[in-house]
Every structure is written in C-alpha cells, then in structure tokens.
Design a protein around this motif. Structure first.
Motif, short mmCIF file in Angstrom:
data_model
loop_
_atom_site.label_atom_id
_atom_site.label_comp_id
_atom_site.label_asym_id
_atom_site.label_seq_id
_atom_site.Cartn_x
_atom_site.Cartn_y
_atom_site.Cartn_z
N CYS A 201 0.82 -1.22 0.00
CA CYS A 201 0.00 0.00 0.00
C CYS A 201 0.85 1.27 0.00
O CYS A 201 0.39 2.33 0.42
CB CYS A 201 -0.93 0.00 1.21
N CYS B 260 -0.82 4.07 -1.82
CA CYS B 260 -2.24 4.22 -1.54
C CYS B 260 -2.45 5.10 -0.31
O CYS B 260 -1.55 5.24 0.52
CB CYS B 260 -2.89 2.85 -1.29
N PHE C 252 -6.06 2.18 3.26
CA PHE C 252 -5.89 0.89 2.62
C PHE C 252 -4.92 0.00 3.41
O PHE C 252 -5.15 -1.20 3.57
CB PHE C 252 -5.38 1.07 1.18
N LYS C 253 -3.86 0.62 3.94
CA LYS C 253 -2.92 -0.14 4.76
C LYS C 253 -3.60 -0.60 6.05
O LYS C 253 -3.45 -1.75 6.48
CB LYS C 253 -1.70 0.72 5.07
#
Length: 243
Positions: free
Chosen positions: A9, A12, A16-17
């Motif tokens: 990620c 991102c 998201f992580k």
C-alpha cells in the motif's frame, strides 16, 4: 503474506494499509467488524459523491464461518483434528469519485521558448496556475483544473508593466500568477473565471507591509507576490475567498 502491507500500500492512502492490516490479523473464525472496516474509508469519499455502502449481502456471506472437525485415524495413530472452513465468497469494493488530475510543468525555459510551451498547453486545455524564475529562466505549472475560462500573459523587461495590466483589468482579466527575474523582467499571467472582483498591486524596493495592512482594512487579501532584482511586487484582491 509474502508482501507486507507497507509495501503493498505504499502508493495508496493510509486507510488501505489499515484495512489490510486489520483483515490479515483476524483469526480464522473471527467475525469481521464491517462497520469499523468501512469507516476507515469515509475520509476518502467526497461529500457530493458519497453514498452509503450496502453490506446486506456481505453480512450474510460473512457470518462466522462454520468449522468442521474431522477425525483421522490411520494405523492406530492418535486422532488428529483437522479444521475445514469455507472462504468468503463476496468482495466489498470501495469507489471514490474524483476528477482526473491533468497537470504539466516546464522549467529552465528561456524567454524565446516560453510562448510555444504556453500555446501547446492551451491547445490541450491547460492554463497556467503557477510561475517562478531562477537565474533568468522561467518555470511554469499548467493545469486542467484551474476553472479559468481564458488567459493572457506578458513577458516584459519592466517589472509588473502597469499599462498592460490596466488594459487587461478593463477586459475583466485578473492577475493569477506573477514571477520576476534577476535582470528585472517579469512574467504576469491574468485570467478570466476567477472569483476576484477588484485588484491592486504595489511595487517597491522594500516589503510593503504598511500598504498590505492598509489594504487588509479595505477588504483585500494577498493573492500573489514575487521579486525581481531588489524589488518586491505584491498583488492583493477582493473576494479572494480568504478570511
């Protein structure tokens, strides 16, 4: 997982992580907290395009997965319990509505090449959003999301050429970007489609803080400034959106 959430990620937004770390750390028979997982992405959804995410189907499919314990008995070996489970069969997709970004930059541009870069950008639907100068060369950012309807510019040996600026004000153009070079020349960009209703600017050999304070009281705010040689140029506008 062979690939860490940090690496997977890295390009991102942080949610998201966080989502990936949460789901990969769940126990096999742990029921997902769908409301919490969905809330991670709320900050990414813009208000005009936001809408509630339906999770009815996900809740049905995502109920606690049953476990089947099978006893294996071979050659009088001790019984071994094997846990069998069925994986989730439904995905939850999160969509974020946003306008695609289209931006272009040019740097170390000589005076005689500036016009062709600007014309090419205009042909592609881009307008100048920012300009700067270093060592008598120019840099500019051209952007598709400025909201401008049309734009003019002047590269002049005079720092903030008064007559040209006054002429453009008469045509309802307003200063949106300025830059000055070491040799005293300047690049002034004026645009239509701004929220400004009135402008004023000041050129001086020292920073014009008294003039700025006076204009603040009149409802103006600083919207651009630059230097050329040892001179300052400050542009102030009414209805800038600042407070």
């Amino acid at each position: 997982m062979a690939t860490s959430p940090d690496m997977l990620c890295s390009f991102c937004p942080p949610p998201f992580k966080q989502f990936l770390e949460s789901v990969t750390n769940m126990k096999f028979d742990e029921e997902p907290n769908y409301a919490k997982l969905i809330s991670l992405f709320e900050s990414l959804i813009e208000s005009p395009a936001s809408r509630p995410i339906r999770i009815d189907g996900a809740l049905k499919v995502g109920q606690k997965r049953g476990r089947l314990l099978v006893n294996h008995e071979e050659d009088d070996q001790p019984k071994k319990k094997v846990r069998l489970g069925s994986p989730a069969s439904q995905w939850i997709s999160v969509y974020n509505a946003r306008r695609p970004m289209k931006q272009r930059y040019h740097y170390n541009v000589a005076d005689n090449r500036l016009q062709q870069h600007i014309e090419k950008g205009n042909e592609d639907g881009l307008y100048i959003s920012c300009v700067a100068s270093s060592a008598n060369l120019w840099a500019l950012i051209m952007d598709a999301g400025t909201g401008f309807g049309s734009q003019v510019h002047e590269l002049s040996p005079v720092f903030l050429h008064k007559d040209w600026i006054m002429d453009q004000w008469e045509k309802s153009f307003y200063i949106t970007a300025i830059a000055g070079a070491l040799n005293g020349s300047s690049l002034v960009v004026m645009s239509k489609g701004t929220p400004y209703t009135q402008q004023s600017y000041k050129v001086s050999e020292s920073f014009p803080f008294k003039w700025i304070n006076k204009k603040w009281k009149e409802g103006f705010h600083v919207t651009s400034m630059a230097t050329a040689g040892n001179r300052w140029g400050v542009v102030m506008s009414r209805n800038s959106g600042y407070s």
